[in-house]
Design an enzyme around this catalytic site. Sequence first.
Site, PDB file in Angstrom:
ATOM      1  N   LYS A 148      -7.511  -9.282  -2.058  1.00 12.60           N
ATOM      2  CA  LYS A 148      -7.508 -10.721  -2.914  1.00 12.60           C
ATOM      3  C   LYS A 148      -6.053 -10.386  -3.101  1.00 12.60           C
ATOM      4  O   LYS A 148      -5.389  -9.995  -3.049  1.00 12.60           O
ATOM      5  CB  LYS A 148      -8.672 -10.763  -4.161  1.00 12.60           C
ATOM      6  N   ASP A 177     -13.163  -6.655  -3.254  1.00 11.84           N
ATOM      7  CA  ASP A 177     -13.533  -7.224  -4.422  1.00 11.84           C
ATOM      8  C   ASP A 177     -13.923  -5.647  -5.108  1.00 11.84           C
ATOM      9  O   ASP A 177     -14.798  -4.927  -5.391  1.00 11.84           O
ATOM     10  CB  ASP A 177     -14.631  -8.512  -4.693  1.00 11.84           C
ATOM     11  N   HIS A 178     -12.645  -5.509  -5.998  1.00  8.12           N
ATOM     12  CA  HIS A 178     -12.993  -4.074  -6.739  1.00  8.12           C
ATOM     13  C   HIS A 178     -13.478  -3.877  -7.731  1.00  8.12           C
ATOM     14  O   HIS A 178     -14.359  -2.441  -8.019  1.00  8.12           O
ATOM     15  CB  HIS A 178     -11.231  -3.333  -7.995  1.00  8.12           C
ATOM     16  N   LYS A 182     -16.856  -1.032  -9.396  1.00  8.99           N
ATOM     17  CA  LYS A 182     -17.121  -0.617 -10.350  1.00  8.99           C
ATOM     18  C   LYS A 182     -18.380   0.383 -10.351  1.00  8.99           C
ATOM     19  O   LYS A 182     -19.321   0.174 -10.169  1.00  8.99           O
ATOM     20  CB  LYS A 182     -16.714  -1.561 -11.622  1.00  8.99           C
ATOM     21  N   HIS A 240     -14.479 -12.003  -8.946  1.00  9.51           N
ATOM     22  CA  HIS A 240     -14.882 -11.486  -9.584  1.00  9.51           C
ATOM     23  C   HIS A 240     -16.351 -12.034 -10.820  1.00  9.51           C
ATOM     24  O   HIS A 240     -17.394 -10.713 -10.828  1.00  9.51           O
ATOM     25  CB  HIS A 240     -14.036 -10.943 -10.779  1.00  9.51           C
TER      26      HIS A 240
HETATM   27  P1  NAD Z   1       4.221  -5.807  -3.148  1.00 13.13           P
HETATM   28  O1  NAD Z   1       5.293  -6.886  -3.412  1.00 13.13           O
HETATM   29  O2  NAD Z   1       4.299  -4.550  -4.399  1.00 13.13           O
HETATM   30  O3  NAD Z   1       4.499  -5.507  -1.737  1.00 13.13           O
HETATM   31  C1  NAD Z   1       4.126  -5.949  -1.065  1.00 13.13           C
HETATM   32  C2  NAD Z   1       4.565  -4.461   0.092  1.00 13.13           C
HETATM   33  O4  NAD Z   1       4.445  -5.115   2.038  1.00 13.13           O
HETATM   34  C3  NAD Z   1       5.571  -3.886   0.045  1.00 13.13           C
HETATM   35  O5  NAD Z   1       4.999  -2.566   0.434  1.00 13.13           O
HETATM   36  C4  NAD Z   1       6.081  -4.578   1.255  1.00 13.13           C
HETATM   37  O6  NAD Z   1       7.311  -3.626   2.167  1.00 13.13           O
HETATM   38  C5  NAD Z   1       5.477  -4.875   2.272  1.00 13.13           C
HETATM   39  N1  NAD Z   1       5.606  -6.113   2.777  1.00 13.13           N
HETATM   40  C6  NAD Z   1       6.179  -7.081   2.861  1.00 13.13           C
HETATM   41  N2  NAD Z   1       6.758  -8.369   3.318  1.00 13.13           N
HETATM   42  C7  NAD Z   1       6.195  -7.509   5.068  1.00 13.13           C
HETATM   43  C8  NAD Z   1       6.456  -7.380   5.924  1.00 13.13           C
HETATM   44  N3  NAD Z   1       7.300  -8.755   6.763  1.00 13.13           N
HETATM   45  N4  NAD Z   1       6.617  -6.785   7.062  1.00 13.13           N
HETATM   46  C9  NAD Z   1       5.964  -5.447   6.114  1.00 13.13           C
HETATM   47  N5  NAD Z   1       5.688  -4.928   4.894  1.00 13.13           N
HETATM   48  C10 NAD Z   1       6.574  -6.647   4.041  1.00 13.13           C
HETATM   49  O7  NAD Z   1       2.789  -6.060  -3.244  1.00 13.13           O
HETATM   50  P2  NAD Z   1       1.312  -5.561  -4.151  1.00 13.13           P
HETATM   51  O8  NAD Z   1       1.604  -5.551  -5.555  1.00 13.13           O
HETATM   52  O9  NAD Z   1       1.280  -3.955  -3.446  1.00 13.13           O
HETATM   53  O10 NAD Z   1       0.447  -6.599  -3.340  1.00 13.13           O
HETATM   54  C11 NAD Z   1      -0.068  -6.326  -2.061  1.00 13.13           C
HETATM   55  C12 NAD Z   1      -1.374  -6.996  -1.904  1.00 13.13           C
HETATM   56  O11 NAD Z   1      -2.076  -7.225  -2.447  1.00 13.13           O
HETATM   57  C13 NAD Z   1      -1.538  -8.887  -2.393  1.00 13.13           C
HETATM   58  O12 NAD Z   1      -1.847  -9.426  -1.747  1.00 13.13           O
HETATM   59  C14 NAD Z   1      -1.881  -8.308  -3.755  1.00 13.13           C
HETATM   60  O13 NAD Z   1      -2.185 -10.317  -3.907  1.00 13.13           O
HETATM   61  C15 NAD Z   1      -2.619  -7.753  -3.605  1.00 13.13           C
HETATM   62  N6  NAD Z   1      -3.145  -7.390  -5.154  1.00 13.13           N
HETATM   63  C16 NAD Z   1      -2.715  -6.845  -6.108  1.00 13.13           C
HETATM   64  C17 NAD Z   1      -3.057  -6.200  -6.601  1.00 13.13           C
HETATM   65  C18 NAD Z   1      -1.832  -5.211  -7.518  1.00 13.13           C
HETATM   66  O14 NAD Z   1      -2.606  -4.937  -8.507  1.00 13.13           O
HETATM   67  N7  NAD Z   1      -0.364  -4.884  -7.103  1.00 13.13           N
HETATM   68  C19 NAD Z   1      -4.316  -6.336  -6.658  1.00 13.13           C
HETATM   69  C20 NAD Z   1      -6.035  -7.142  -6.118  1.00 13.13           C
HETATM   70  C21 NAD Z   1      -5.057  -7.586  -5.050  1.00 13.13           C
END
Ligand code: NAD
Length: 485
Positions: A148, A177-178, A182, A240
């Site tokens: 998401k 959708d985590h 659960k 969710h």
């Molecule tokens: P983050 O910003 O911490 O990490 C992003 C990652 O993507 C990094 O490894 C970065 O190097 C890589 N990246 C960015 N641009 C890039 C490119 N052009 N080429 C290659 N790699 C690239 O983000 P995150 O929190 O890990 O979230 C990732 C995705 O998961 C997002 O879409 C976010 O909405 C979704 N998400 C995150 C969470 C969470 O708890 N963090 C929960 C649900 C969904």
Amino acid sequence: MVSRVIPVDPFDLVVFGGTGDLARRKIVPALFRRYCAGQMQPDSRLIGAARSELDSTGYRAMMADAIREHAPGRACEDGTLERFLGMIDYVTLDAQGDAGWARLAGLISEDRVRAFYLSVGPGLFGDIAERLRTHGMVNDRSRIVVEKPFGHDLESARALNRTLAAHFDEGQVYRIDHYLGKETVQNLMAVRFGNVLFEPLWNAQYVDHIQITVAETVGVGGRGEYYDRAGAMRDMMQNHLMQLLCLIAMEPPARFEPDPVRDEKLKVIRALDPVEPHHIVRGQYEALSAEHPGYRAAVGNPRSTTESYVALKVHISNWRWSGTPFYLRTGKRLVARSSVINVVFKDAPHSIFGAEAGRHANILSIRLQPNEGITLHVTIKEPGPGGMRLVEVPLNMSFAEALGPDGEDPPDAYERLIMDVMRGNQTLFMRGDEVEAAWAWVDPIIAGWRKRGDVPKPYESGSTGPLDADQLMKRDKREWRGIKP
Ligand code: NAD
């Protein structure tokens, strides 16, 4: 009770965004736990791919830290962690460039399931899917996992679906959708469809109303910029809470298999009535202290009209639920972290004990977190002499106490979902048409706010939300069951 672990055939998993927060906090620790449990076999491979200039040794060190922090335990000390790290590689690549892709293709095995986990923003899905195809990494054993937010509205969700469909069949796409991973959410289906007790009562004739609450104590944290563009409606309700609503309300699927389950969920979404403007309450949290700023300060937007809380009442126009309202609420900076579904049954049709004895509705509470479990509130006689007075008492079951293998935590949602990807089981993943139908219901609500210039009601941090949300219930002579279970 010790759970039975069936090993999953060796696989290759590529995590795009492998250095990101989600990979470090959830994905890699989840794989490590499945490895410790004997489900992920030693010749499987995990390949991190991201922009950061790292070699595999540096990446393994980063993942070792992530695992020690997010999956601590004995396995980290006894050599298991080192063996797991030996299965990991890293490729530096840019999702929008050319460098690194040929190296990645060279690391993928020919003869096994290969899953590509896109733990990156949705803006990169198309670039990555296209490069996977042009570098020859897509075949019938390929699967793609996306996180998401799946779009910002119906139009963007459709565009994402089209992008993925250009390179992958729907049967290869796993939209996470985590919440669906659960344990208790799956138990929802086990309770409904594994017992004869509940299903005959699971309809408008016996159910007065259903409440779904997902309350968080945290604020927007470091996600302010994203959150202020999204709000609670897009960030929580569209995915969710609607998924929980579907599982609670759907007809029994013929089989617990991907399409039968997802067909029934889709029918629920399509049967949702539009929400009347006076049946929805938006809120925004206020400051609690200097350390806990209010919403607007937290997102750095002093005029923000984005909601950090939303409560609504909706009807499902179908034979089973006609006349039974569903109340859904979710918010940040509330008094407790609590996700709970309350199925509130109607009163018994006639009280033989008279008005002075009191009456209590049966309520089935399904707790998703914390302390996952189920409580059935039943009516009994208050002990002692002096006539018949009725009281409500809980028949309480905590899953950890009833089933926990010697106090061990049940597998985390990501552990289950990633293993399901590898096994090719899409039951707990959203289908493209489901996501689109959810947006088609949400979009007019958000458009209505914009048109009316709606401003969210302020609520105190640490409270149960805006007072108007209580009014939403009181108007119907009902009340929210406490956020604290
Ligand atoms: P983050 O910003 O911490 O990490 C992003 C990652 O993507 C990094 O490894 C970065 O190097 C890589 N990246 C960015 N641009 C890039 C490119 N052009 N080429 C290659 N790699 C690239 O983000 P995150 O929190 O890990 O979230 C990732 C995705 O998961 C997002 O879409 C976010 O909405 C979704 N998400 C995150 C969470 C969470 O708890 N963090 C929960 C649900 C969904």
